[in-house]
Design a protein around this motif. Structure first.
Motif, PDB file in Angstrom:
ATOM      1  N   GLN A 107       0.818  -1.144  -0.124  1.00  0.00           N
ATOM      2  CA  GLN A 107       0.010  -0.081   0.113  1.00  0.00           C
ATOM      3  C   GLN A 107       0.868   1.271   0.105  1.00  0.00           C
ATOM      4  O   GLN A 107       0.599   2.315  -0.613  1.00  0.00           O
ATOM      5  N   SER A 108       1.955   1.146   0.796  1.00  0.00           N
ATOM      6  CA  SER A 108       3.006   2.369   0.891  1.00  0.00           C
ATOM      7  C   SER A 108       3.445   2.625  -0.484  1.00  0.00           C
ATOM      8  O   SER A 108       3.462   3.844  -0.801  1.00  0.00           O
ATOM      9  N   ARG A 109       3.875   1.667  -1.315  1.00  0.00           N
ATOM     10  CA  ARG A 109       4.648   1.682  -2.621  1.00  0.00           C
ATOM     11  C   ARG A 109       3.482   2.219  -3.612  1.00  0.00           C
ATOM     12  O   ARG A 109       3.861   3.256  -4.265  1.00  0.00           O
ATOM     13  N   ARG A 110       2.226   1.877  -3.556  1.00  0.00           N
ATOM     14  CA  ARG A 110       0.969   2.247  -4.202  1.00  0.00           C
ATOM     15  C   ARG A 110       0.930   3.759  -4.164  1.00  0.00           C
ATOM     16  O   ARG A 110       0.840   4.630  -5.224  1.00  0.00           O
ATOM     17  N   GLN A 111       0.929   4.017  -2.769  1.00  0.00           N
ATOM     18  CA  GLN A 111       0.611   5.642  -2.484  1.00  0.00           C
ATOM     19  C   GLN A 111       1.768   6.380  -2.802  1.00  0.00           C
ATOM     20  O   GLN A 111       1.727   7.607  -3.295  1.00  0.00           O
TER      21      GLN A 111
END
Length: 233
Positions: A107-111
């Motif tokens: 999720q952090s990478r997508r954000q």
């Protein structure tokens, strides 16, 4: 320098990053020559006013960040590991000048991709190190990751390859708390267009930029490896 940087941290972007970089450029313009590491830039004409770029740069040492962040013309952000934000005092600077990402969290990478797109839309360049981590090998470059090239394709933003010379001589791999003064050269190469490219062209684009940077480095670095660039997978 911490007081003015702390003050500008309360401003919204892109003004926050612009003010931070203005302070940083004055600071590094004095500090780097004082420690015997003056920075000489070449290829600034490749940056066009009002045009955003994804700048991809080789990564040799910790000193690369204070060279690249103020050294890239215009307002820019970089991608930084989330744990860097926890460093006392310096963490504040990373939070202003960087987009934080936890590489172990999907999720952090997508954000982080969303934040990088937003930075480009706000008129800022993205400065990325496609090798991912510092190059401790004897070769000019390590294998590139996909992220910078996916961003450039999705945003239809040109890529400017950039190369740092001699930072590995300042901070020698394997030596802790060790540094030697040395001139730093920071070269920007002609933009690589991404207009019309899709993710189907990802490997082709990555290999093209890798080979451009490899060839330029081996031509201009006296002690660079002279073997041909390897094929990327």
């Amino acid at each position: 320098m911490l007081i003015p940087i702390w003050i500008v941290s309360f401003f919204p972007d892109p003004r926050k990053t612009r003010y931070f970089l203005n302070i940083g450029r004055v600071w590094m313009g004095v500090y780097m020559p004082l420690i015997g590491c003056p920075v000489f830039r070449k290829g600034l004409e490749h940056f066009k006013k009002g045009k955003q770029f994804v700048v991809v740069c080789n990564h040799n040492s910790f000193i690369d960040v204070p060279v690249t962040t103020p050294g890239v013309p215009g307002v820019n952000k970089t991608l930084a590991k989330a744990e860097m934000a926890k460093i006392p005092l310096f963490g504040m600077m990373y939070r202003i000048g960087g987009i934080m990402v936890n590489r172990q969290d999907d999720q952090s990478r997508r954000q982080s991709f969303e934040h990088m797109h937003n930075a480009l839309n706000m008129g800022m360049h993205m400065v990325l190190f496609p090798e991912g981590t510092r190059n401790r090998t004897g070769m000019p470059l390590k294998k590139f990751y996909d992220g910078a090239f996916i961003l450039a394709i999705d945003a239809q933003t040109p890529i400017i390859p950039a190369l740092l010379f001699n930072t590995k001589k300042i901070q020698v791999p394997g030596k802790f708390l060790f540094a030697l003064p040395h001139r730093i050269d920071f070269h920007f190469l002609p933009p690589v267009d991404t207009a019309g490219l899709t993710r189907d062209n990802l490997l082709e684009l990555k290999e093209k930029v890798f080979n451009i940077m490899w060839d330029y480095y081996t031509l201009h670095a006296k002690d660079a490896a002279v073997s041909p660039a390897p094929e990327l997978a």
